[in-house]
Design a protein around this motif. Structure first.
Motif, short mmCIF file in Angstrom:
data_model
loop_
_atom_site.label_atom_id
_atom_site.label_comp_id
_atom_site.label_asym_id
_atom_site.label_seq_id
_atom_site.Cartn_x
_atom_site.Cartn_y
_atom_site.Cartn_z
N HIS A 65 0.92 -75.93 36.75
CA HIS A 65 1.47 -75.07 37.62
C HIS A 65 2.94 -75.83 37.96
N LEU A 66 3.73 -75.11 38.79
CA LEU A 66 5.14 -75.74 38.92
C LEU A 66 5.01 -76.90 39.98
N PRO A 67 5.84 -77.87 40.01
CA PRO A 67 5.86 -78.92 40.98
C PRO A 67 5.81 -78.42 42.39
N GLU A 68 4.94 -79.37 43.01
CA GLU A 68 4.89 -79.02 44.60
C GLU A 68 6.25 -79.41 45.38
#
Length: 247
Positions: free
Chosen positions: A244-247
């Motif tokens: 997933h995309l970085p937080e």
């Protein structure tokens, strides 16, 4: 590709595999649980007791990016069976012999062969296989020891995002299986209509999840013990995670 000899037999056997049979079969796969890599037995959202099934696990192996074997082991940790990944493997694999199962007309299943359940309508010896990709490989995924039935990506690169196409090949004893049935998502859509492999054993799917993906294929072969079962059922999964995309 012309189908002859053993491949013709494989095609005729797999042609008889019904969607319901594949859709409702439990499988094994690897998934992260509390920052540990666990071996899971289940179907859809079902995540069943692996501790009591530990004696049925015949092997768990690990490999680096080039397919070289690495040390690993399977350990009970609370309700989970977790894989030691200290060697930083790129691939882990497992085999589970689920034994003899027979079903009677009233819909009940028994962990016995048809020699003990003479009124069985279905009787089979079931084997489960699992391969999990932890990081990119330096070449195509090799045919792994012990994986009688295996799902192998065509090429060495997995897609980056859900919805992108992925071509895989289903292999039996290292040879392509034409007409095999494959589902793209055992965990989130276990009742989906299976896709069938072509003459070269390949099929192209769309990657279902931006996260854990568990592909599943099944093949029924003639029984090794005809007195106890009507077929040997082989079920294989290939699992991997798209980040997933970085937080």
């Amino acid at each position: 590709m012309k189908i002859t000899g053993k491949l013709a037999l494989v095609a005729s056997l797999t042609a008889g595999m019904g969607a319901a049979g594949l859709a409702h079969a439990h499988g094994i796969w690897f998934a992260e649980r509390s920052n540990q890599l666990a071996l899971i037995y289940g179907l859809g959202a079902d995540d069943l007791d692996m501790i009591k099934r530990q004696p049925k696990v015949k092997s768990v192996t690990a490999y680096d990016e080039h397919g070289k074997a690495l040390p690993t082991q399977l350990t009970a940790s609370g309700p989970l069976l977790v894989v030691n990944t200290d060697s930083q493997p790129a691939i882990v694999a497992g085999v589970l012999d689920n034994g003899l199962w027979s079903k009677t007309a009233d819909g009940k299943w028994y962990n016995k062969g048809k020699d003990e359940i003479p009124n069985a309508t279905i009787s089979m010896h079931t084997f489960k296989y699992a391969v999990h990709l932890l990081k990119p490989l330096h070449g195509p995924l090799p045919i792994l020891p012990g994986q009688k039935l295996q799902i192998v990506p065509v090429g060495s690169q997995l897609p980056d995002h859900m919805g992108q196409p992925l071509t895989v090949r289903v292999l039996l004893n290292g040879k392509p299986v034409p007409g095999a049935e494959l589902q793209p998502d055992l965990v989130n859509d276990p009742d989906s209509e299976p896709l069938k492999t072509g003459a070269d054993g390949t099929v192209t799917i769309k990657v279902r999840n931006q996260g854990l993906n568990v592909l599943v294929a099944k093949y029924d072969s003639p029984p090794a013990e005809p007195a106890k079962s009507s077929s040997d059922e082989h079920e294989a999964t290939l699992s991997f995670v798209l980040p997933h995309l970085p937080e």
